[in-house]
Design a protein around this motif. Structure first.
Motif, PDB file in Angstrom:
ATOM      1  N   UNK A   1       0.847  -1.197   0.000  1.00 43.72           N
ATOM      2  CA  UNK A   1       0.000   0.000   0.000  1.00 43.72           C
ATOM      3  C   UNK A   1       0.878   1.240   0.000  1.00 43.72           C
ATOM      4  N   UNK A   2       0.628   2.133  -0.934  1.00 38.78           N
ATOM      5  CA  UNK A   2       1.285   3.444  -0.962  1.00 38.78           C
ATOM      6  C   UNK A   2       0.259   4.445  -0.458  1.00 38.78           C
ATOM      7  N   UNK A   3       0.511   5.009   0.728  1.00 43.68           N
ATOM      8  CA  UNK A   3      -0.516   5.815   1.383  1.00 43.68           C
ATOM      9  C   UNK A   3       0.033   7.184   1.785  1.00 43.68           C
ATOM     10  N   UNK A   4      -0.889   8.085   2.053  1.00 41.48           N
ATOM     11  CA  UNK A   4      -0.546   9.470   2.374  1.00 41.48           C
ATOM     12  C   UNK A   4      -0.279   9.597   3.867  1.00 41.48           C
ATOM     13  N   UNK A   5       0.991   9.721   4.227  1.00 41.47           N
ATOM     14  CA  UNK A   5       1.352   9.850   5.629  1.00 41.47           C
ATOM     15  C   UNK A   5       0.966  11.183   6.233  1.00 41.47           C
ATOM     16  N   UNK A   6       0.494  12.128   5.411  1.00 37.26           N
ATOM     17  CA  UNK A   6       0.035  13.419   5.929  1.00 37.26           C
ATOM     18  C   UNK A   6      -1.349  13.318   6.545  1.00 37.26           C
ATOM     19  N   UNK A   7      -2.017  12.177   6.348  1.00 36.36           N
ATOM     20  CA  UNK A   7      -3.350  11.951   6.899  1.00 36.36           C
ATOM     21  C   UNK A   7      -3.232  11.369   8.303  1.00 36.36           C
ATOM     22  N   UNK A   8      -3.891  11.990   9.254  1.00 38.51           N
ATOM     23  CA  UNK A   8      -3.831  11.496  10.628  1.00 38.51           C
ATOM     24  C   UNK A   8      -4.417  10.089  10.704  1.00 38.51           C
ATOM     25  N   UNK A   9      -3.746   9.193  11.422  1.00 43.93           N
ATOM     26  CA  UNK A   9      -4.133   7.783  11.580  1.00 43.93           C
ATOM     27  C   UNK A   9      -4.195   7.044  10.245  1.00 43.93           C
TER      28      UNK A   9
END
Length: 296
Positions: free
Chosen positions: A267-275
């Motif tokens: 999974x490539x996900x947005x670490x700027x999103x909380x939790x």
């Protein structure tokens, strides 16, 4: 009362995923904005602790480029890059090891423990975790000429992962936090790209998931819309068409290598999103882009 019931429904939505992933390994590459924003650092630590308490085995591999740059600047050591790779001479390597294996690693360990987890900080040098070889960069010079070999110093690539120390820590209820530093064939210290280390560790552990935290939503199509799922066989066409480009290409190649090594999903996900980590693992929709092995 409705608010309490809504909270209970949120927990019930997570139940199938808790059951599915109980006892499984999830490798998380922690980097980008999530490592420098105080609110996101706390959020990430809480996510990892919760994963451990409900029966998953999170393994954290972290980067630290901005922190390295800051210390190098303070020490008046000039940085230079070749095709995005840091040229790492002996003074630079000393700073890299100090920052990654010391400052950054121990801060993450501290935050996890602050929120009730038990974390152990490692580098790839501990327990023979990462055996590496020096990275030889090649640059094309012409149709009939051999490629140019560029020496960028103490930069490595993974040769072999010995996961026994991670498995021991997982089994003892600890959360491994790993700095991407390996040992070369002559005992030399080598700095390695954190995405590549995370992918290789995930493959060696046959992880259920590899999660790469980035500073973008995931992989976007030509209209800028998020692509929620991609099969490995689609990747060459997306690269040729310019949909996957720039810094996303090495991340996707890392994902493909992990899938080929037995990782179930990347999974490539947005670490700027909380939790962000919890949202990916424990909700029906998930976030970011997942990469899967191609269907037969």
């Amino acid at each position: 009362m409705k608010e309490l019931i809504d909270k209970a429904n949120v927990l019930m939505e997570a139940l199938p995923y808790i059951r599915e992933f109980y006892g499984k390994v999830v490798v998380i590459k922690y980097g980008g904005h999530a490592m420098v924003d105080e609110r996101l650092k706390q959020s990430f630590a809480r996510d990892v602790v919760m994963m451990k308490y409900i029966g998953l085995n999170p393994v954290v591999v972290h980067g630290g480029g901005p922190q390295i740059n800051q210390v190098l600047e303070q020490m008046r050591i000039e940085s230079s890059f070749v095709d995005g790779m840091r040229v790492t001479d002996a003074p630079t390597m000393s700073v890299v090891e100090m920052v990654l294996g010391g400052m950054v690693n121990k801060e993450i360990v501290h935050l996890i423990q602050l929120h009730g987890g038990r974390a152990v900080g490692l580098t790839g040098k501990d327990g023979g975790l990462i055996r590496a070889r020096k990275l030889r960069m090649k640059r094309k010079r012409g149709e009939h000429l051999p490629p140019e070999i560029i020496d960028i110093g103490a930069v490595g690539e993974v040769e072999k992962i010995n996961p026994s120390i991670i498995e021991t820590l997982d089994g003892g209820g600890f959360i491994p936090v790993i700095a991407p530093i390996g040992t070369g064939p002559d005992g030399e210290t080598l700095n390695i790209n954190a995405d590549l280390v995370a992918g290789k560790i995930a493959g060696a552990l046959r992880a259920e998931k590899l999660m790469l935290l980035t500073d973008v939503e995931g992989i976007l199509d030509r209209e800028g819309q998020l692509i929620s799922s991609i099969q490995a066989s689609q990747v060459p066409e997306l690269i040729d068409g310019g949909v996957i480009r720039g810094g996303m290409i090495p991340k996707v190649n890392c994902a493909l290598d992990a899938l080929a090594s037995g990782v179930k999903k990347v999974h490539i996900i947005d670490g700027r999103t909380e939790h962000a980590v919890l949202l990916e693992v424990f909700t029906s929709g998930g976030i970011g882009t997942q990469l899967l092995e191609s269907k037969a």
